[in-house]
Design a protein around this motif. Sequence first.
Motif, mmCIF file in Angstrom:
data_model
loop_
_atom_site.group_PDB
_atom_site.id
_atom_site.type_symbol
_atom_site.label_atom_id
_atom_site.label_comp_id
_atom_site.label_asym_id
_atom_site.label_seq_id
_atom_site.Cartn_x
_atom_site.Cartn_y
_atom_site.Cartn_z
ATOM 1 N N VAL A 81 40.193 29.123 38.987
ATOM 2 C CA VAL A 81 41.353 28.387 38.498
ATOM 3 C C VAL A 81 42.026 29.184 37.381
ATOM 4 N N THR A 82 43.336 29.145 37.343
ATOM 5 C CA THR A 82 44.079 29.833 36.286
ATOM 6 C C THR A 82 43.878 29.121 34.944
ATOM 7 N N ALA A 83 44.031 29.867 33.875
ATOM 8 C CA ALA A 83 43.902 29.313 32.527
ATOM 9 C C ALA A 83 44.950 28.217 32.323
ATOM 10 N N ASN A 84 44.489 27.095 31.815
ATOM 11 C CA ASN A 84 45.371 25.946 31.548
ATOM 12 C C ASN A 84 46.137 25.488 32.786
ATOM 13 N N ARG A 85 45.598 25.813 33.935
ATOM 14 C CA ARG A 85 46.228 25.450 35.216
ATOM 15 C C ARG A 85 47.678 25.932 35.297
ATOM 16 N N ARG A 86 47.947 27.070 34.634
ATOM 17 C CA ARG A 86 49.288 27.669 34.733
ATOM 18 C C ARG A 86 49.567 27.994 36.191
ATOM 19 N N VAL A 125 33.659 38.622 42.172
ATOM 20 C CA VAL A 125 34.683 37.767 41.574
ATOM 21 C C VAL A 125 35.274 38.439 40.333
ATOM 22 N N GLN A 126 34.462 39.189 39.617
ATOM 23 C CA GLN A 126 34.981 39.941 38.468
ATOM 24 C C GLN A 126 36.012 40.970 38.930
ATOM 25 N N PHE A 127 35.749 41.627 40.059
ATOM 26 C CA PHE A 127 36.740 42.567 40.601
ATOM 27 C C PHE A 127 38.069 41.843 40.855
ATOM 28 N N ILE A 128 37.990 40.625 41.367
ATOM 29 C CA ILE A 128 39.205 39.877 41.695
ATOM 30 C C ILE A 128 39.905 39.394 40.427
ATOM 31 N N LYS A 129 39.185 38.627 39.620
ATOM 32 C CA LYS A 129 39.810 38.048 38.434
ATOM 33 C C LYS A 129 40.193 39.121 37.417
ATOM 34 N N GLY A 130 39.282 40.033 37.140
ATOM 35 C CA GLY A 130 39.575 41.105 36.179
ATOM 36 C C GLY A 130 40.622 42.054 36.698
ATOM 37 N N GLY A 131 40.539 42.384 37.981
ATOM 38 C CA GLY A 131 41.523 43.283 38.579
ATOM 39 C C GLY A 131 42.922 42.691 38.550
ATOM 40 N N PHE A 132 43.014 41.399 38.862
ATOM 41 C CA PHE A 132 44.325 40.751 38.825
ATOM 42 C C PHE A 132 44.855 40.686 37.400
ATOM 43 N N GLY A 163 34.614 31.631 34.167
ATOM 44 C CA GLY A 163 33.736 31.218 35.247
ATOM 45 C C GLY A 163 34.477 30.945 36.541
ATOM 46 N N PHE A 164 33.728 30.437 37.503
ATOM 47 C CA PHE A 164 34.252 30.082 38.816
ATOM 48 C C PHE A 164 33.201 29.200 39.478
ATOM 49 N N THR A 165 33.585 28.518 40.524
ATOM 50 C CA THR A 165 32.591 27.747 41.272
ATOM 51 C C THR A 165 32.256 28.510 42.540
ATOM 52 N N LYS A 166 30.986 28.425 42.908
ATOM 53 C CA LYS A 166 30.549 29.109 44.128
ATOM 54 C C LYS A 166 29.608 28.194 44.885
#
Length: 164
Positions: free
Chosen positions: A16-21, A74-81, A95-98
């Motif tokens: 989920v994006t920060a603050n649901r932006r 997931v770090q590759f995805i979130k951090g990369g983006f 975090g994230f849900t899995k």
Amino acid sequence: MPLAPQELRTFFITAVTANRRRLFQITANAELLLNLFNDDRAKERYQLHAFVIMPDHIHLLITPAPDISIEKAVQFIKGGFSFRLQSKLDVWQSGFTKRRIEDAQDYTNHATYIHENPVHARFCARAEDFAYSSASNDSPIDPVPTHLRSQAKALSTGRPNSSA
């Protein structure tokens, strides 16, 4: 030889994006994430079997490469983006849900959930009409993982898989 449980590594992920932006209602941001998926898949970091990019979150069916943990994928995805976006604001919630995919039926249920997400949110009438989803014909994805494909075949024929 059948795979050991630790080798059956396909997951349903929600981030989920920060603050649901609503970052991904901006076409350029959604395209940036799609490009990241393609680049990571080309580097064989993970296989992406199903996805949807909603305005403020993503859902994925993903199998990390054998030497990569789900957390690292997931770090590759979130951090990369985040790196590519170069925002001064936080991009993702921490975090994230899995959820590990148990079997072929579980895989099918989660893929359906992912593809129907924009329909339930009333962004489109049919899943395949949503541009930022693997339900769209323009979205490249990886095939169903082998261990789930053989289970799915056994389920559809009513016979156990004899090719293992």
